[in-house]
Every structure is written in C-alpha cells, then in structure tokens.
Scaffold this motif. Structure first.
Motif, PDB file in Angstrom:
ATOM      1  N   VAL A 168     -26.164 -20.470  10.579  1.00 57.58           N
ATOM      2  CA  VAL A 168     -25.399 -19.403   9.961  1.00 57.58           C
ATOM      3  C   VAL A 168     -24.812 -19.956   8.665  1.00 57.58           C
ATOM      4  O   VAL A 168     -24.225 -21.041   8.652  1.00 57.58           O
ATOM      5  N   ARG A 200     -18.093 -17.930  10.931  1.00 55.20           N
ATOM      6  CA  ARG A 200     -19.388 -18.614  11.073  1.00 55.20           C
ATOM      7  C   ARG A 200     -19.526 -19.242  12.454  1.00 55.20           C
ATOM      8  O   ARG A 200     -20.575 -19.137  13.103  1.00 55.20           O
ATOM      9  N   ILE A 203     -22.628 -19.129   4.792  1.00 58.65           N
ATOM     10  CA  ILE A 203     -21.562 -18.329   4.195  1.00 58.65           C
ATOM     11  C   ILE A 203     -21.904 -18.041   2.737  1.00 58.65           C
ATOM     12  O   ILE A 203     -22.218 -18.952   1.967  1.00 58.65           O
TER      13      ILE A 203
END
Length: 360
Positions: A248, A337, A250
């Motif tokens: 994941v 996250r 950002i």
C-alpha cells in the motif's frame, strides 16, 4: 558430649542464624513484575561524537543489554531482560520487521512468566509501529513503545528516564487492556492517536485534539482516559501465517498536482493507495481520475487528509459511494496505510474495509 563438640555446634548454629538473617536482608525480586525489553534500534540506542551532539549522531549502535545496564534503577521496579529484534534507524523500518516483532510479542505474552513488554524504537516511525502492534497483539498485557530524542551520549539524554518510565508502565496492572502505549517525556499516549509533532523537541509526541491518555509522575502511571476504538484482543486481524503484507502506498495531495506518482505506484504492484488529500481529503482533478482508473483495476482507494486532525467526511469532498472509495475517519495517512494493509489480508470488499476504518 564433650566441650569441644558443644563449642563447634554453637558456632555452627550462630553461622546458620547469621546466614538466615543475611538472606532475609537481601531484597527479593519475586514480587516484581517480569518485563521483557525488545530492542529495534533508534536514537535511544544511538551514539554521538560529543556530549552536545544532538543532531548528526549515529542511531542504532547500542545493544539492548547495554541499554538495560545503563539504567540500574530498572532492577528496583521489574525483573527485566532484553532481546535484540533489530538494530536499525526507524526510517528503515519494514513490514517484515513489524511481523517479526509482533509475532515475538504474542509469543512472549502468551507465557505466564511475562507481565509486560517494552519495545525500544526510533522516533521517526514509532507511531506506525505502535498502531500496527495495536491491531495485531493478542493480549491484554501492557505493551509500551519507547524512544528518545537525544542519544545516550548527549548531555541531558532523555532515553534513560523514558526507558525507566516505560518499564514501570509495562509492569503496572493499570496499563492492562488499554491497547499499545507510547511513552516519552512523561506523557502516555495511545497508539491510534499519537503522532510526532516536532522534528527535535523532547515533547514532540502528542495526540492533537484528543489528548494524552495519562502522565508519569514520581515513578507512577496516572491514566485519565482510554481509546474507545477496537484494539489488541478485540482485533480481527491475525498475522500468524503472514510472511509479508500487501503493498500500500501513499499519494500526497498539493496544488498543481500530477497523477504520475500514483500511476507509478499502481504500475509497480500497489494493492492499495492512501490519498493524503488537502483539506477534507479533496482531490486534484487529474489525480482524481487516476484514482478512479486505479480502482477500476482493483486497487483499493482510501481518502485521508494531510491536515492531521478531524474526521474525514465520507461523501464529502468526493462521492465515495459512487467511486467505491473508503474514508479514513480520523486516521492520518501513515496509519491509514497500516489499517488498509491489514484489511487487505482479509477482504477486498470496500464496505467491509470502511467498517474497519469506523471501528479501528
């Protein structure tokens, strides 16, 4: 019985009595809590060139046994022992180290011989590690994350007192079932809300708006509130069989933004994207289209905010229902996250993942 034998027996009795008194005079540690210190490195284990070196020092060089020996007062409040999990500056923290640390904590806390855990850690990502552990530790026993803003070699180093306080908290019954805690500078914070607010000041760790859980004073923990969100034993996340976590990334929001970074993350295998939007999670037009395209490819999208405080309104600055996005609630981007990574180990259903963001 002759006189010589009587004298010998008398001397022996006096000797045994004196030994009994001596043993009785020695303080017993049987009543003290058993606290395990798991070290991962950071400034608290750093070293500077001089006593005034508070920047430009080398982090993560002092081993855990030396940290413990440097604070002899620990022996008065707990039976402590140490274990080196990693020896890194916390900007180099990885998912694999998180999993190793969490699994070891769960293993230790399952034993009746361990009453609490202290994790020494660098301050740069301490809030992320704390929140990860808050979601995956399976015990009501205290887990306290601690670090320092100055290395042990610095004048007025804060690490020794921070470590002492953390061990006290880890050994106290009042800290049970409060989730993972972070303690520096005499302030006790909860893992979900705590964040680093200043680059260098000793009181950098705060929970903006929602506040501390408590304080340390005079070698005692005082608690005034606790989180209402699910954590530890209430958590549905299980890392037992995991060797890594889904990727994941950002994406940061700003004026005159571009989707190039977002597209690169997706192209390199991101399973989820957290968008750190401006204001209430607003989306720059080009980036919004990139997020829509990513969602069509199966990438999970969470809208968060770079502001750092407040509830991100679902269906506020974007129609999340229509776009099939998730709103982060009050979680900042870096903690969003972590929750999304763990959520993706269980489901890809956005409604289920949105539920998790409301509950954790």
């Amino acid at each position: 019985m002759n006189r010589k034998v009587l004298v010998t027996l008398a001397v022996l009795v006096v000797f045994l009595c004196s030994m009994q008194v001596a043993f009785a005079a020695e303080p017993s540690n049987n009543h003290l809590p058993n606290v395990k210190i798991l070290a991962t490195g950071g400034t608290i284990a750093g070293s500077g060139a001089t006593s005034t070196t508070t920047v430009g020092y080398t982090a993560a060089v002092v081993p855990v046994d030396a940290l413990i020996n440097n604070v002899p007062e620990l022996k008065k409040v707990a039976n402590v022992s140490g274990e080196q999990i990693a020896q890194i500056a916390s900007e180099n923290m990885t998912n694999k180290v998180w999993l190793k640390l969490a699994k070891r904590i769960n293993e230790l806390l399952a034993s009746d011989d361990v009453d609490g855990i202290v994790v020494t850690h660098g301050t740069d990502t301490i809030e992320e590690t704390a929140y990860f552990l808050n979601l995956v530790v399976k015990s009501e026993k205290p887990v306290v994350i601690v670090g320092a803003m100055r290395p042990p070699t610095a004048m007025s180093a804060d690490g020794p007192m921070n470590l002492y306080n953390a061990v006290v908290i880890a050994g106290t019954k009042e800290a049970r079932n409060k989730g993972v805690l972070v303690c520096l500078n005499d302030a006790i914070n909860g893992a979900r809300e705590v964040t680093k607010t200043n680059t260098s000041l000793l009181d950098t760790f705060r929970a903006p708006e929602l506040g501390y859980l408590g304080y340390m004073q005079g070698g005692k923990a005082y608690f005034y509130r606790e989180s209402t969100r699910k954590h530890t034993t209430q958590s549905e996340f299980d890392i037992t069989g995991l060797t890594d976590l889904p990727r994941v990334d950002i994406v940061y929001g700003y004026a005159n933004n571009s989707r190039d970074g977002l597209d690169a993350f997706v192209a390199h295998g991101a399973k989820g994207i957290v968008h750190a939007g401006v204001g209430d999670g607003s989306l720059f037009t080009e980036v919004k289209q990139g997020l829509i395209d990513a969602r069509k490819q199966g990438v999970l999208i969470v809208r968060s905010s770079r502001v750092g405080n407040g509830i991100l309104a679902r269906n506020g600055e974007a129609n999340d229902d229509e776009l099939d996005f998730v709103a982060s609630d009050t979680l900042n981007p870096q903690k969003s996250r972590i929750l999304l990574m763990l959520a993706l180990t269980k489901t890809h259903d956005t409604k289920e993942i949105q539920r998790m963001f409301w509950e954790y």
